[in-house]
Write an enzyme that holds these catalytic residues in place. Structure first.
Site, PDB file in Angstrom:
ATOM      1  N   GLU A  81       5.986  35.745  50.866  1.00  0.00           N
ATOM      2  CA  GLU A  81       7.167  35.484  50.046  1.00  0.00           C
ATOM      3  C   GLU A  81       6.766  34.792  48.744  1.00  0.00           C
ATOM      4  OE1 GLU A  81      10.477  35.057  53.593  1.00  0.00           O
ATOM      5  OE2 GLU A  81       9.781  33.240  52.618  1.00  0.00           O
TER       6      GLU A  81
ATOM      7  N   CYS B  41       6.633  42.824  52.449  1.00  0.00           N
ATOM      8  CA  CYS B  41       6.657  42.923  53.907  1.00  0.00           C
ATOM      9  C   CYS B  41       5.239  42.984  54.479  1.00  0.00           C
ATOM     10  CB  CYS B  41       7.388  44.183  54.343  1.00  0.00           C
ATOM     11  SG  CYS B  41       9.120  44.270  53.872  1.00  0.00           S
TER      12      CYS B  41
ATOM     13  N   GLU C 142       4.215  44.793  56.899  1.00  0.00           N
ATOM     14  CA  GLU C 142       3.812  46.168  57.173  1.00  0.00           C
ATOM     15  C   GLU C 142       3.194  46.827  55.939  1.00  0.00           C
ATOM     16  OE1 GLU C 142       6.769  44.577  57.668  1.00  0.00           O
ATOM     17  OE2 GLU C 142       8.089  45.993  58.684  1.00  0.00           O
TER      18      GLU C 142
ATOM     19  N   CYS D  98      11.433  47.951  57.658  1.00  0.00           N
ATOM     20  CA  CYS D  98      12.507  48.332  56.738  1.00  0.00           C
ATOM     21  C   CYS D  98      12.241  49.747  56.200  1.00  0.00           C
ATOM     22  CB  CYS D  98      12.610  47.317  55.600  1.00  0.00           C
ATOM     23  SG  CYS D  98      11.295  47.434  54.362  1.00  0.00           S
TER      24      CYS D  98
ATOM     25  N   CYS E  99       9.094  50.206  54.021  1.00  0.00           N
ATOM     26  CA  CYS E  99       7.828  50.245  54.766  1.00  0.00           C
ATOM     27  C   CYS E  99       7.680  51.568  55.511  1.00  0.00           C
ATOM     28  CB  CYS E  99       7.749  49.070  55.738  1.00  0.00           C
ATOM     29  SG  CYS E  99       7.520  47.490  54.898  1.00  0.00           S
TER      30      CYS E  99
HETATM   31 ZN   LIG Z   1       9.441  46.344  55.000  1.00  0.00          ZN
END
Ligand SMILES: [Zn+2]
Length: 137
Positions: free
Chosen positions: A52, A61, A63, A95, A98
């Protein structure tokens, strides 16, 4: 999609790498620690952790960190593991962004294994989770 109660041996090594990556996640804002790992066709494992930023749009992310790592290291993904807290009581899946990256880099057959901190898991494929995602064959 199939559910597992955690007693089955899925890909314990891959899940362990994702679990370790989760411990390294940089999530000071959401506190939603996520770790991922990709197994490649030539049996390498590439880890990824959520990263983040105070500028929230810059977060990445776990992934995608792992999936991008397959490109960086010259590999192709065959299986993606995600270790994450549940979302509203259900196992957290990657998500859409990803899944699209996994589809681009590995195709619809890339296996997706999602695991919660208690070890409960579900397995599916990118093609099942993103059936109409555009990709090159
Ligand atoms: Zn993601």
């Amino acid at each position: 999609m199939s559910d597992n109660d955690g007693s089955q041996s899925l890909d314990a090594e891959l899940i362990d790498v994702a679990r370790t990556a989760r411990e390294r996640a940089y999530a000071p804002y959401s506190k939603f620690r996520m770790g991922a790992a990709v197994r490649t066709y030539d049996d390498e494992i590439i880890p990824g952790a959520l990263v983040e930023n105070v500028s929230l749009g810059l977060a990445m992310c776990a992934e995608r960190v792992a999936l991008f790592g397959t490109v960086t290291t010259g590999h192709k993904p065959v299986r993606l593991a995600l270790v994450s807290p549940r979302t509203d009581g259900t196992l957290t899946h990657p998500c859409g962004a990803c899944l699209q990256v996994a589809l681009e880099l590995g195709g619809p057959g890339v296996e997706v294994v999602v695991v919660d901190p208690d070890g409960e898991s579900a397995t599916s494929t990118v093609g099942e989770l993103l059936p109409c995602g555009p990709h090159r064959s």
